[in-house]
Design a protein around this motif. Structure first.
Motif, PDB file in Angstrom:
ATOM      1  N   LEU A  99       0.819  -1.213   0.000  1.00 17.69           N
ATOM      2  CA  LEU A  99       0.000   0.000   0.000  1.00 17.69           C
ATOM      3  C   LEU A  99       0.855   1.265   0.000  1.00 17.69           C
ATOM      4  O   LEU A  99       0.356   2.356  -0.248  1.00 17.69           O
ATOM      5  CB  LEU A  99      -0.913   0.024   1.236  1.00 17.69           C
ATOM      6  N   VAL A 110      -9.764  -2.263   2.854  1.00 15.20           N
ATOM      7  CA  VAL A 110      -8.965  -1.352   2.032  1.00 15.20           C
ATOM      8  C   VAL A 110      -9.645  -1.105   0.686  1.00 15.20           C
ATOM      9  O   VAL A 110      -9.662   0.021   0.180  1.00 15.20           O
ATOM     10  CB  VAL A 110      -7.537  -1.903   1.843  1.00 15.20           C
ATOM     11  N   GLN A 111     -10.213  -2.160   0.112  1.00 18.39           N
ATOM     12  CA  GLN A 111     -10.902  -2.011  -1.181  1.00 18.39           C
ATOM     13  C   GLN A 111     -12.099  -1.072  -1.059  1.00 18.39           C
ATOM     14  O   GLN A 111     -12.344  -0.245  -1.942  1.00 18.39           O
ATOM     15  CB  GLN A 111     -11.350  -3.383  -1.696  1.00 18.39           C
ATOM     16  N   ARG A 145     -10.844   2.452  -0.650  1.00 19.85           N
ATOM     17  CA  ARG A 145     -10.354   2.939  -1.950  1.00 19.85           C
ATOM     18  C   ARG A 145     -11.532   3.379  -2.831  1.00 19.85           C
ATOM     19  O   ARG A 145     -11.456   4.397  -3.518  1.00 19.85           O
ATOM     20  CB  ARG A 145      -9.559   1.823  -2.626  1.00 19.85           C
ATOM     21  N   ASN A 182      -8.534   7.094  -4.004  1.00 21.56           N
ATOM     22  CA  ASN A 182      -7.160   6.705  -4.348  1.00 21.56           C
ATOM     23  C   ASN A 182      -6.416   6.196  -3.122  1.00 21.56           C
ATOM     24  O   ASN A 182      -6.849   6.397  -1.974  1.00 21.56           O
ATOM     25  CB  ASN A 182      -6.407   7.890  -4.977  1.00 21.56           C
ATOM     26  N   ASP A 183      -5.264   5.557  -3.368  1.00 28.04           N
ATOM     27  CA  ASP A 183      -4.488   4.966  -2.277  1.00 28.04           C
ATOM     28  C   ASP A 183      -3.906   6.012  -1.338  1.00 28.04           C
ATOM     29  O   ASP A 183      -3.692   5.756  -0.152  1.00 28.04           O
ATOM     30  CB  ASP A 183      -3.350   4.100  -2.849  1.00 28.04           C
ATOM     31  N   VAL A 242      -6.470   6.645   1.173  1.00 29.51           N
ATOM     32  CA  VAL A 242      -6.597   5.444   2.012  1.00 29.51           C
ATOM     33  C   VAL A 242      -5.512   5.448   3.082  1.00 29.51           C
ATOM     34  O   VAL A 242      -5.781   5.189   4.265  1.00 29.51           O
ATOM     35  CB  VAL A 242      -6.514   4.160   1.161  1.00 29.51           C
TER      36      VAL A 242
END
Length: 325
Positions: free
Chosen positions: A59, A89-90, A93, A98-99, A102
């Motif tokens: 990540l 996390v999905q 997101r 966006n990461d 996150v």
């Protein structure tokens, strides 16, 4: 540790400790996670923990950041990678876009990785949208204080209703800041803080008027509220209503900002270098750089003690006159 889980005596503790050391955990961090969650020693570290560490690295988290997160919130290591952490996390997101966002959310609240985000966060977001709060403000609120958005829906609904009744504008940042302030404390703690303000003569209407101007004023601990109010009222002769009209004062540090600046101002006024009519609120609001340039560096050759006063080394006894607010 053994009172929490005596089974650790039967575990291969050495292997687990060496695993954490090999992955950048300091001895203090290992000690911290051990005391919080000794049950971790019952797991196969290489089989259960290693894939999770690798996922966190994918990540964009560094080894040091991972060690900090997991030593602070070791319960994450017991959560299923496939059934909890990755789906969480999905979902983040999907919501945050966006990461980078996150990672901001995870760093702001490690426990977000333990939540069923889709069952908690999404309903709360939908509730705010139905009240007319723009998604941009919702995301800003979540990234600043994820915990406030991860409350059980029934309690979150109560807070939103209260904020609506107080007349906050859903299109204004103050709306989500008000929710955040209410969300980080229990009802009883909120009432204790209201009573603390009341003890200095403020009415409930004045307290909520201050809250509407600056919702973060209720974030301060009850002890800080009492210390600040006592100083303003007893040392600076400010009326409680003056403080309620300037609630940003309640966000300042008494020891690091307010008292040192009062000491500097008192010294300069006594030397006739600054007028008594100077606004104390204006002095408190100045940026540190502007304050130093305007009231410390400017006079330090003429009044060397001004540096000591700014450093908090000169005790402030109060002003012998009423200052302009």
């Amino acid at each position: 540790m053994l009172t929490k889980d005596p089974r650790v005596l039967e575990s291969d503790a050495y292997t687990v400790v060496e695993f954490f050391r090999a992955h950048g955990f300091s001895d203090q961090q290992i000690s911290d996670l051990t005391m919080k969650r000794p049950t971790l020693y019952l797991f196969n570290a290489h089989k259960i923990f290693k894939p999770k560490l690798e996922f966190f690295r994918s990540l964009g988290l560094s080894e040091l950041e991972i060690a900090k997160i997991l030593s602070t919130e070791p319960y994450i290591l017991e959560r299923s990678l496939e059934n909890q952490i990755i789906p969480c996390v999905q979902e983040l997101r999907r919501i945050l876009g966006n990461d980078e966002n996150v990672l901001k959310a995870i760093k702001a609240c490690y426990r977000v990785l333990e939540c069923k985000v889709e069952k908690v966060l999404q309903p709360n977001i939908s509730m705010l949208l139905s009240c007319g709060v723009p998604m941009s403000l919702i995301l800003k609120m979540f990234l600043i204080q994820p915990k406030s958005m991860l409350m059980k829906t029934y309690r979150f609904s109560e807070i939103v209703d209260e904020v609506m009744k107080l007349g906050f504008d859903p299109n204004n940042l103050l709306f989500v800041l008000a929710i955040r302030s209410m969300a980080v404390m229990s009802k009883s703690l909120w009432e204790q803080k209201v009573e603390a303000f009341k003890s200095f003569g403020l009415s409930k209407d004045e307290i909520y008027a201050a809250f509407k101007k600056q919702p973060m004023c209720m974030i301060a601990s009850e002890n800080k509220i009492r210390k600040l109010m006592s100083f303003f009222v007893n040392k600076l002769n400010m009326t409680p209503s003056m403080i309620s009209k300037n609630p940003n004062l309640l966000l300042l540090s008494l020891e690091k900002r307010i008292i040192p600046r009062c000491s500097v101002l008192h010294l300069l006024i006594s030397k006739g270098l600054v007028k008594e009519e100077t606004s104390i609120v204006y002095v408190f609001r100045m940026s540190e750089k502007r304050f130093v340039d305007k009231l410390v560096s400017k006079y330090q050759n003429e009044v060397p003690d001004v540096v000591s006063a700014h450093q908090g080394k000169i005790e402030f006894q109060g002003f012998p006159f009423d200052l302009k607010i």
